[in-house]
Design a protein around this motif. Structure first.
Motif, PDB file in Angstrom:
ATOM      1  N   ILE A 178      17.625  13.353   2.880  1.00 14.01           N
ATOM      2  CA  ILE A 178      16.520  12.454   2.563  1.00 14.01           C
ATOM      3  C   ILE A 178      16.965  11.038   2.863  1.00 14.01           C
ATOM      4  CG2 ILE A 178      14.879  11.692   0.809  1.00 14.01           C
ATOM      5  CD1 ILE A 178      14.806  14.718   1.461  1.00 14.01           C
ATOM      6  N   PRO A 179      16.282  10.329   3.753  1.00 14.24           N
ATOM      7  CA  PRO A 179      16.735   8.991   4.140  1.00 14.24           C
ATOM      8  C   PRO A 179      16.736   7.993   2.995  1.00 14.24           C
ATOM      9  CG  PRO A 179      14.670   9.574   5.256  1.00 14.24           C
ATOM     10  CD  PRO A 179      15.074  10.752   4.453  1.00 14.24           C
ATOM     11  N   GLY A 180      17.602   6.998   3.122  1.00 15.37           N
ATOM     12  CA  GLY A 180      17.630   5.888   2.174  1.00 15.37           C
ATOM     13  C   GLY A 180      16.845   4.718   2.741  1.00 15.37           C
ATOM     14  N   GLY A 181      17.253   3.513   2.359  1.00 18.03           N
ATOM     15  CA  GLY A 181      16.564   2.331   2.863  1.00 18.03           C
ATOM     16  C   GLY A 181      16.149   1.397   1.758  1.00 18.03           C
ATOM     17  N   ASP A 182      14.847   1.147   1.688  1.00 22.44           N
ATOM     18  CA  ASP A 182      14.342   0.243   0.665  1.00 22.44           C
ATOM     19  C   ASP A 182      14.453   0.897  -0.712  1.00 22.44           C
ATOM     20  OD1 ASP A 182      12.364  -1.331  -1.019  1.00 22.44           O
ATOM     21  OD2 ASP A 182      12.137  -2.357   0.906  1.00 22.44           O
ATOM     22  N   PRO A 183      15.000   0.187  -1.705  1.00 22.47           N
ATOM     23  CA  PRO A 183      15.125   0.787  -3.044  1.00 22.47           C
ATOM     24  C   PRO A 183      13.785   1.063  -3.710  1.00 22.47           C
ATOM     25  CG  PRO A 183      15.713  -1.544  -3.094  1.00 22.47           C
ATOM     26  CD  PRO A 183      15.587  -1.160  -1.649  1.00 22.47           C
ATOM     27  N   ASN A 184      12.710   0.469  -3.212  1.00 23.31           N
ATOM     28  CA  ASN A 184      11.383   0.704  -3.775  1.00 23.31           C
ATOM     29  C   ASN A 184      10.372   0.789  -2.631  1.00 23.31           C
ATOM     30  OD1 ASN A 184       9.244   0.998  -5.528  1.00 23.31           O
ATOM     31  ND2 ASN A 184       9.087  -1.171  -6.032  1.00 23.31           N
ATOM     32  N   PRO A 185      10.409   1.899  -1.872  1.00 26.49           N
ATOM     33  CA  PRO A 185       9.575   1.977  -0.667  1.00 26.49           C
ATOM     34  C   PRO A 185       8.078   1.881  -0.911  1.00 26.49           C
ATOM     35  CG  PRO A 185      10.551   4.112  -1.204  1.00 26.49           C
ATOM     36  CD  PRO A 185      11.218   3.104  -2.077  1.00 26.49           C
ATOM     37  N   ALA A 186       7.619   2.256  -2.116  1.00 23.91           N
ATOM     38  CA  ALA A 186       6.188   2.157  -2.401  1.00 23.91           C
ATOM     39  C   ALA A 186       5.739   0.704  -2.499  1.00 23.91           C
ATOM     40  CB  ALA A 186       5.859   2.892  -3.696  1.00 23.91           C
ATOM     41  N   SER A 187       6.659  -0.171  -2.862  1.00 25.96           N
ATOM     42  CA  SER A 187       6.395  -1.603  -2.918  1.00 25.96           C
ATOM     43  C   SER A 187       7.650  -2.314  -2.400  1.00 25.96           C
ATOM     44  CB  SER A 187       6.086  -2.044  -4.355  1.00 25.96           C
ATOM     45  OG  SER A 187       5.778  -3.431  -4.403  1.00 25.96           O
TER      46      SER A 187
END
Length: 216
Positions: A178-187
């Motif tokens: 499962i990729p990472g990235g933004d700690p809060n991808p929904a916002s």
């Protein structure tokens, strides 16, 4: 922030949702179980113009560059998907797939940035190319999830080393990377359109193997 200027991370997140839900619905309608959706990505096929003969020139509408010598079912399916994206969905400069069959996400991202349309990520306008997207996904080579995770992890570490300190690591769930990235991808809290982020992204692009490009 307008839709056209929304950070790419948010566009990717919405694109994943737009792809996954309709494909699952399509699978159920056809008596399937939705297993054609793998790794948060999708790919598929319908009747489209045939690929041009060798030497047919550059990308005219409804065509692709000559096929590589080493053909595969996955490559052929992606060619049909690209043709659909150029004709039915109207992205006339949609890039050819790579010789491996994987899509050229760096070039697709340029289309998304230029148009502000996350439909260019996958599926096309109004999902017109979802059938082609699913068909290509159905013949995608099996992904080594451990290698996928290691690639995503190396990329995440590289992003942090290059100044994007809040970029999160990928995780493993149910044997899937499962990729990472933004700690809060929904916002989103990371500005993926900032010069600093783009420099890090360019520096770290080589960390991603083809099977996970466009995921993180």
């Amino acid at each position: 922030m307008s839709y056209a200027t929304r950070p790419r991370a948010a566009l990717r997140l919405r694109a994943t949702a737009l792809v996954t839900l309709p494909l699952l619905a399509l699978a159920v309608a056809c008596g399937g179980d939705g297993s054609g959706v793998k790794d948060g990505r999708s790919t598929a096929i319908a009747d489209v113009p045939a690929a041009p003969a060798p030497g047919a020139g550059d990308r005219a509408e409804g065509t692709t560059s000559p096929r590589p010598a080493a053909k595969s079912a996955y490559y052929d399916a992606q060619v049909k998907y690209v043709q659909c994206m150029r004709t039915k969905s109207g992205y006339k400069d949609y890039p050819d797939p790579k010789l491996s069959g994987y899509l050229d996400w760096a070039e697709i991202e340029k289309i998304v940035e230029r148009t502000g349309e996350n439909e260019a990520w996958k599926g096309g306008r109004k999902g017109v190319c979802f059938p082609e997207l699913r068909a290509a996904m159905d013949v995608e080579p099996e992904v080594d999830q451990q290698k996928a995770y290691e690639s995503l992890l190396a990329h995440a570490k590289c992003m942090r080393d290059n100044g994007v300190s809040r970029f999160t690591n990928p995780t493993m769930s149910g044997g899937q990377a499962i990729p990472g990235g933004d700690p809060n991808p929904a916002s989103p809290v990371l500005d993926s359109d900032s010069p600093a982020y783009e420099r890090a992204e360019e520096a770290c692009r080589s960390k991603l193997i083809e099977s996970v490009e466009g995921m993180q």
